[in-house]
Design a protein around this motif. Sequence first.
Motif, PDB file in Angstrom:
ATOM      1  N   UNK A 109      -6.709 -14.111   8.764  1.00 12.53           N
ATOM      2  CA  UNK A 109      -7.104 -13.609   7.457  1.00 12.53           C
ATOM      3  C   UNK A 109      -6.341 -12.163   7.648  1.00 12.53           C
ATOM      4  N   UNK A 110      -6.024 -11.386   6.363  1.00 11.08           N
ATOM      5  CA  UNK A 110      -5.095 -10.187   6.449  1.00 11.08           C
ATOM      6  C   UNK A 110      -5.561  -9.169   5.490  1.00 11.08           C
ATOM      7  N   UNK A 111      -5.927  -7.986   5.713  1.00 17.51           N
ATOM      8  CA  UNK A 111      -6.368  -6.743   5.144  1.00 17.51           C
ATOM      9  C   UNK A 111      -5.014  -6.350   4.240  1.00 17.51           C
ATOM     10  N   UNK A 112      -5.024  -6.066   3.087  1.00 18.14           N
ATOM     11  CA  UNK A 112      -3.718  -5.642   2.230  1.00 18.14           C
ATOM     12  C   UNK A 112      -3.850  -4.611   1.574  1.00 18.14           C
ATOM     13  N   UNK A 113      -5.136  -3.923   1.538  1.00 17.59           N
ATOM     14  CA  UNK A 113      -5.276  -2.629   0.909  1.00 17.59           C
ATOM     15  C   UNK A 113      -6.920  -2.193   1.263  1.00 17.59           C
ATOM     16  N   UNK A 252      -3.265  -6.286  -7.073  1.00 14.35           N
ATOM     17  CA  UNK A 252      -4.578  -5.963  -6.763  1.00 14.35           C
ATOM     18  C   UNK A 252      -4.688  -4.590  -5.886  1.00 14.35           C
ATOM     19  N   UNK A 253      -3.634  -4.482  -5.177  1.00 10.71           N
ATOM     20  CA  UNK A 253      -3.276  -3.272  -4.515  1.00 10.71           C
ATOM     21  C   UNK A 253      -3.247  -2.060  -5.201  1.00 10.71           C
ATOM     22  N   UNK A 254      -2.306  -2.247  -6.340  1.00  9.63           N
ATOM     23  CA  UNK A 254      -2.186  -1.112  -7.279  1.00  9.63           C
ATOM     24  C   UNK A 254      -3.501  -0.763  -8.075  1.00  9.63           C
ATOM     25  N   UNK A 255      -4.073  -1.945  -8.299  1.00 11.90           N
ATOM     26  CA  UNK A 255      -5.720  -1.629  -9.125  1.00 11.90           C
ATOM     27  C   UNK A 255      -6.498  -0.767  -8.083  1.00 11.90           C
ATOM     28  N   UNK A 256      -6.575  -1.118  -7.053  1.00 10.81           N
ATOM     29  CA  UNK A 256      -7.380  -0.242  -5.890  1.00 10.81           C
ATOM     30  C   UNK A 256      -7.137   0.922  -5.721  1.00 10.81           C
ATOM     31  N   UNK A 302      -5.069   3.928   0.419  1.00 15.32           N
ATOM     32  CA  UNK A 302      -5.246   2.560   0.468  1.00 15.32           C
ATOM     33  C   UNK A 302      -4.447   2.011   1.967  1.00 15.32           C
ATOM     34  N   UNK A 303      -3.969   2.841   2.810  1.00 13.92           N
ATOM     35  CA  UNK A 303      -3.285   2.503   3.898  1.00 13.92           C
ATOM     36  C   UNK A 303      -4.215   2.559   5.113  1.00 13.92           C
ATOM     37  N   UNK A 304      -3.973   1.381   5.973  1.00 10.43           N
ATOM     38  CA  UNK A 304      -4.759   1.375   7.104  1.00 10.43           C
ATOM     39  C   UNK A 304      -4.114   2.209   8.144  1.00 10.43           C
ATOM     40  N   UNK A 305      -5.142   3.217   8.769  1.00 15.76           N
ATOM     41  CA  UNK A 305      -4.492   4.070   9.749  1.00 15.76           C
ATOM     42  C   UNK A 305      -3.794   3.366  11.022  1.00 15.76           C
ATOM     43  N   UNK A 336       0.428  -2.970   5.511  1.00 16.21           N
ATOM     44  CA  UNK A 336       0.468  -1.806   4.539  1.00 16.21           C
ATOM     45  C   UNK A 336       1.492  -1.767   3.655  1.00 16.21           C
ATOM     46  N   UNK A 337       2.258  -3.060   3.476  1.00 19.69           N
ATOM     47  CA  UNK A 337       3.321  -3.194   2.622  1.00 19.69           C
ATOM     48  C   UNK A 337       2.882  -2.958   1.192  1.00 19.69           C
ATOM     49  N   UNK A 338       1.838  -3.436   0.719  1.00 23.10           N
ATOM     50  CA  UNK A 338       1.523  -3.523  -0.671  1.00 23.10           C
ATOM     51  C   UNK A 338       0.865  -2.057  -1.088  1.00 23.10           C
ATOM     52  N   UNK A 339      -0.016  -1.525  -0.075  1.00 19.76           N
ATOM     53  CA  UNK A 339      -0.577  -0.370  -0.311  1.00 19.76           C
ATOM     54  C   UNK A 339       0.527   0.821  -0.545  1.00 19.76           C
ATOM     55  N   UNK A 340       1.340   0.706   0.502  1.00 21.20           N
ATOM     56  CA  UNK A 340       2.555   1.718   0.448  1.00 21.20           C
ATOM     57  C   UNK A 340       3.365   1.895  -0.845  1.00 21.20           C
ATOM     58  N   UNK A 341       3.650   0.594  -1.270  1.00 18.85           N
ATOM     59  CA  UNK A 341       4.217   0.448  -2.575  1.00 18.85           C
ATOM     60  C   UNK A 341       3.474   0.984  -3.847  1.00 18.85           C
ATOM     61  N   UNK A 342       2.060   0.842  -3.862  1.00 16.49           N
ATOM     62  CA  UNK A 342       1.197   1.407  -4.581  1.00 16.49           C
ATOM     63  C   UNK A 342       0.897   2.909  -4.645  1.00 16.49           C
ATOM     64  N   UNK A 343       1.107   3.219  -3.230  1.00 17.42           N
ATOM     65  CA  UNK A 343       0.736   4.926  -3.142  1.00 17.42           C
ATOM     66  C   UNK A 343       2.014   5.496  -3.590  1.00 17.42           C
ATOM     67  N   UNK A 344       3.165   4.915  -3.550  1.00 20.32           N
ATOM     68  CA  UNK A 344       4.537   5.477  -3.991  1.00 20.32           C
ATOM     69  C   UNK A 344       4.187   5.666  -5.682  1.00 20.32           C
ATOM     70  N   UNK A 345       3.958   4.533  -6.310  1.00 17.91           N
ATOM     71  CA  UNK A 345       3.709   4.430  -7.576  1.00 17.91           C
ATOM     72  C   UNK A 345       2.798   5.605  -8.373  1.00 17.91           C
TER      73      UNK A 345
END
Length: 348
Positions: A109-113, A252-256, A302-305, A336-345
Amino acid sequence: MPASLTRRSFHVLAAASGVALVAVPALRAQPKLEKPRLSIAVGGKAAFYYLPLTIAEQLGYFRDEGLSVEIADFAGGARALQAVVGGSADVCSGAFEHTINLQAKSQLFQSFVLQGRAPQIAMGVSTRNLPQYQGVADLRGKRIGVSAPGSSTNMVANLVLSRAGLKAADVSYVGVGVAAGALTALRSGQIDAISNTDPVMTMLEQKGDVKIISDTRTLKGTQEVFGGPMPAACLYAPAEFVQKNPNTCQALAHAIVHALKWLQTAGPGDIIKAVPEAYLLGDRALYLASFDKVRESISPDGLVPAEGPKTALNAIASFDTQVKPERIDLDKLYTNDFARRAKDRFKA
């Protein structure tokens, strides 16, 4: 019809066609959601631990991303996890350490945000049942309330016990949820101690019902308990789901992350208006006092340290002999790929 008019009409149509030809690729550039309708399982949605999820839902951020999300609320994180493992839910809003426990059982299983950068869990003993409490050893043979057996509140309690030389088998765990039921269980004497999240713990603490013996509601407290950054609430799913539904996971990452951004500047009045009345547990002032206490533990982006997964693994392996650190691939626990794009947006 005059020839000039015919030519003019032709040029107008040609221009319009040109616009259309330019517009179509732009429309196609919008990512198509592989699964616009999906379900998220969560264990104790009323807790501040999952506040970003609630904000994303209440303020329409999932809808803004083209998602129709059904949130199924369970008594604790372990039960929410079971829903995803069993296939009745697509994604889990739960504790990061569950991805470790699952990988130890050969389930990827993988965490994505990330929603929380500290567990926000405090452990306290009942001032009514254990007025002479001296130390953790006094909990031997006692009843400890947790949100649900196997949940992150259970994990923190196990960690506290193990550091005092006690095992999980030395106590009795009782599932009490994370809302009014938890308050009642402690105040009525059904349990002798409790490991839970806010607002429950702050309400019990301020009324003198518990004596806090371990606290991860702040970054400082988390560092003291775990020895490093401890990723907490996150959205995670089977690795296969993440691979097959990248646009959906991105939405989902964008919303969070949008919710995380909102929470950075939200005032007390904003919070009260955004959450359901039932979440306040009948005391707005204490609810807001609880929020102030845990605010810094909410992830800002949203990024995992980087060191977080290792901290989580060390904590679990310290009391769970079934988890062998050398067999856990930390890189497969999260992306962290999804969260990083959301962070930038959202400039979070």
